[in-house]
Design a protein around this motif. Structure first.
Motif, mmCIF file in Angstrom:
data_model
loop_
_atom_site.group_PDB
_atom_site.id
_atom_site.type_symbol
_atom_site.label_atom_id
_atom_site.label_comp_id
_atom_site.label_asym_id
_atom_site.label_seq_id
_atom_site.Cartn_x
_atom_site.Cartn_y
_atom_site.Cartn_z
ATOM 1 N N LEU A 241 -43.678 -5.644 19.448
ATOM 2 C CA LEU A 241 -44.367 -6.061 20.823
ATOM 3 C C LEU A 241 -44.888 -5.599 21.819
ATOM 4 O O LEU A 241 -45.975 -4.635 22.068
ATOM 5 C CB LEU A 241 -43.726 -7.601 21.477
ATOM 6 C CG LEU A 241 -43.172 -8.718 20.605
ATOM 7 C CD1 LEU A 241 -42.396 -9.387 21.204
ATOM 8 C CD2 LEU A 241 -44.597 -9.321 20.392
ATOM 9 N N GLY A 242 -44.218 -4.761 22.360
ATOM 10 C CA GLY A 242 -44.378 -3.296 22.796
ATOM 11 C C GLY A 242 -45.279 -2.187 22.693
ATOM 12 O O GLY A 242 -46.057 -1.644 23.432
ATOM 13 N N LEU A 243 -45.874 -1.762 21.422
ATOM 14 C CA LEU A 243 -45.748 -0.990 20.596
ATOM 15 C C LEU A 243 -47.241 -1.631 20.802
ATOM 16 O O LEU A 243 -48.658 -0.635 20.995
ATOM 17 C CB LEU A 243 -45.857 -0.791 19.373
ATOM 18 C CG LEU A 243 -44.362 0.203 19.239
ATOM 19 C CD1 LEU A 243 -43.692 0.682 17.858
ATOM 20 C CD2 LEU A 243 -44.860 1.474 19.625
ATOM 21 N N CYS A 244 -47.850 -2.284 20.317
ATOM 22 C CA CYS A 244 -49.207 -3.319 19.929
ATOM 23 C C CYS A 244 -50.046 -3.800 21.679
ATOM 24 O O CYS A 244 -50.456 -3.252 21.809
ATOM 25 C CB CYS A 244 -48.873 -4.652 19.415
ATOM 26 S SG CYS A 244 -48.576 -4.343 17.602
ATOM 27 N N LEU A 245 -48.943 -3.612 22.127
ATOM 28 C CA LEU A 245 -49.050 -3.935 24.088
ATOM 29 C C LEU A 245 -49.576 -2.267 24.374
ATOM 30 O O LEU A 245 -50.511 -2.513 25.386
ATOM 31 C CB LEU A 245 -48.370 -4.713 24.992
ATOM 32 C CG LEU A 245 -47.913 -5.840 24.911
ATOM 33 C CD1 LEU A 245 -47.105 -6.220 25.473
ATOM 34 C CD2 LEU A 245 -49.388 -6.477 25.732
ATOM 35 N N LEU A 246 -49.206 -1.619 24.307
ATOM 36 C CA LEU A 246 -49.324 -0.372 24.592
ATOM 37 C C LEU A 246 -50.311 -0.099 24.185
ATOM 38 O O LEU A 246 -51.561 0.770 24.576
ATOM 39 C CB LEU A 246 -48.106 0.611 24.672
ATOM 40 C CG LEU A 246 -46.685 1.227 25.034
ATOM 41 C CD1 LEU A 246 -45.908 1.710 24.052
ATOM 42 C CD2 LEU A 246 -47.053 1.337 26.080
ATOM 43 N N ALA A 247 -50.465 0.062 23.098
ATOM 44 C CA ALA A 247 -52.212 0.519 21.953
ATOM 45 C C ALA A 247 -52.818 0.006 22.241
ATOM 46 O O ALA A 247 -54.059 0.088 22.281
ATOM 47 C CB ALA A 247 -51.861 0.172 20.361
ATOM 48 N N ALA A 248 -53.076 -1.768 22.757
ATOM 49 C CA ALA A 248 -54.061 -2.726 23.039
ATOM 50 C C ALA A 248 -54.624 -2.263 24.521
ATOM 51 O O ALA A 248 -55.518 -2.600 24.790
ATOM 52 C CB ALA A 248 -53.521 -4.144 23.230
ATOM 53 N N LYS A 249 -53.646 -2.061 25.382
ATOM 54 C CA LYS A 249 -53.944 -1.910 27.045
ATOM 55 C C LYS A 249 -54.594 -0.836 26.564
ATOM 56 O O LYS A 249 -55.028 -0.234 28.110
ATOM 57 C CB LYS A 249 -52.695 -1.529 27.385
ATOM 58 C CG LYS A 249 -52.001 -3.509 27.397
ATOM 59 C CD LYS A 249 -52.882 -4.563 28.518
ATOM 60 C CE LYS A 249 -52.086 -5.921 28.687
ATOM 61 N NZ LYS A 249 -52.973 -6.469 28.773
#
Length: 285
Positions: free
Chosen positions: A168-176
């Protein structure tokens, strides 16, 4: 409307093959709809679902709800036909399942043209390549496919979702990093309101913009969880007022509730107010 400010609190999956569900979706207070041609449609209904959905979207009536169509993977017997059909539908975006790399997005874009693309992030390889996927010029949003991801990772279910936190964190970082919308995965127990509240709170605290839903009964809780609270709106107003007053008087530091208010706090406060106003406008419409 600026995508960053547009509400995406509730994103409901609707089977593309069911006319009654497509009709009901026009009346539900959701911010976005994922019209599903993939998991929710049986193999022998795929062709009919494509035509049923195209007709429903042509008819309209979905108001300001964002209309996203999830197609079957391009490596399936139906994906190519889905992609060609969505290109000509009255849809706002196309959602590609099981995105592993930016090359998957390229393959879809070769068919759908300049239609905005969303990615289902639900594989280990997709997690590792989240940054390159997010950076694709047509990418507009990530949707977490937590059920498939948990299966691939062979995790055990935990209410705190600790086994999924890294993903979840990896995808959030990439999206943001790329200014994308990031939507959390579904909560399967649609009659468990307490569990839904807890998972919505966790997702919102992490930074997700909203949550995908499998049942209309989940909409009210999710909308409330991902909207700015009355306390947050009140604090935002007071922070802006204190900062502007301090600047006008030429003083050094603004303080609200015993805490220093800086430029970054004011920027966040303005976003909170803008999001609250956007939600109010959607509800009024």
């Amino acid at each position: 409307m600026d995508q960053r400010l547009r509400p995406y609190r509730s994103v409901l999956y609707i089977p593309g093959s069911r006319p009654r569900a497509l009709e009901k979706a026009r009346t539900l207070p959701v911010d976005a709809i994922i019209f599903d041609l993939e998991d929710a449609v049986a193999a022998d209904e795929k062709d009919n679902a494509r035509e049923t959905l195209k007709d429903a979207l042509a008819q309209g009536g979905y108001g300001e709800r964002v209309k996203i169509v999830r197609i079957n993977g391009l490596d399936t017997p139906w994906g190519q036909a889905d992609a060609k059909a969505v290109r000509d539908m009255n849809a706002d975006a196309v959602l590609l399942p099981k995105v592993n790399a930016a090359a998957d997005v390229d393959a879809l874009a070769a068919i759908t043209g300049d239609l905005p693309i969303w990615a289902m992030m639900e594989t280990p390889r997709g997690m590792l390549n989240a940054a390159q996927i997010a950076a694709h010029p047509l990418m507009a949003g990530f949707v977490m496919g937590t059920n498939d991801l948990a299966k691939e990772l062979q995790t055990r279910f935990r209410p705190d979702r600790l086994p999924l936190i890294t993903s979840l964190g990896l995808c959030l970082l990439a999206a943001k990093a790329e200014g994308l919308i990031a939507i959390d995965g579904v909560y399967n127990a649609f009659k468990d309101d307490e569990g839904l509240v807890a998972e919505c709170t966790q997702g919102r605290d992490m930074g997700f913009d909203g949550k995908t839903l499998i049942h209309p009964a989940q909409v009210e809780i999710t909308n409330a969880a991902y909207a700015p609270s009355e306390d947050e709106v009140d604090l935002a107003r007071r922070q802006i007022a204190a900062f502007e007053e301090t600047e006008a008087q030429g003083q050094g530091v603004a303080v609200v509730d015993g805490k220093i208010v800086e430029n970054l706090h004011v920027a966040s406060a303005r976003e909170i107010l803008a999001k609250a106003e956007a939600i109010t406008a959607l509800q009024a419409g």
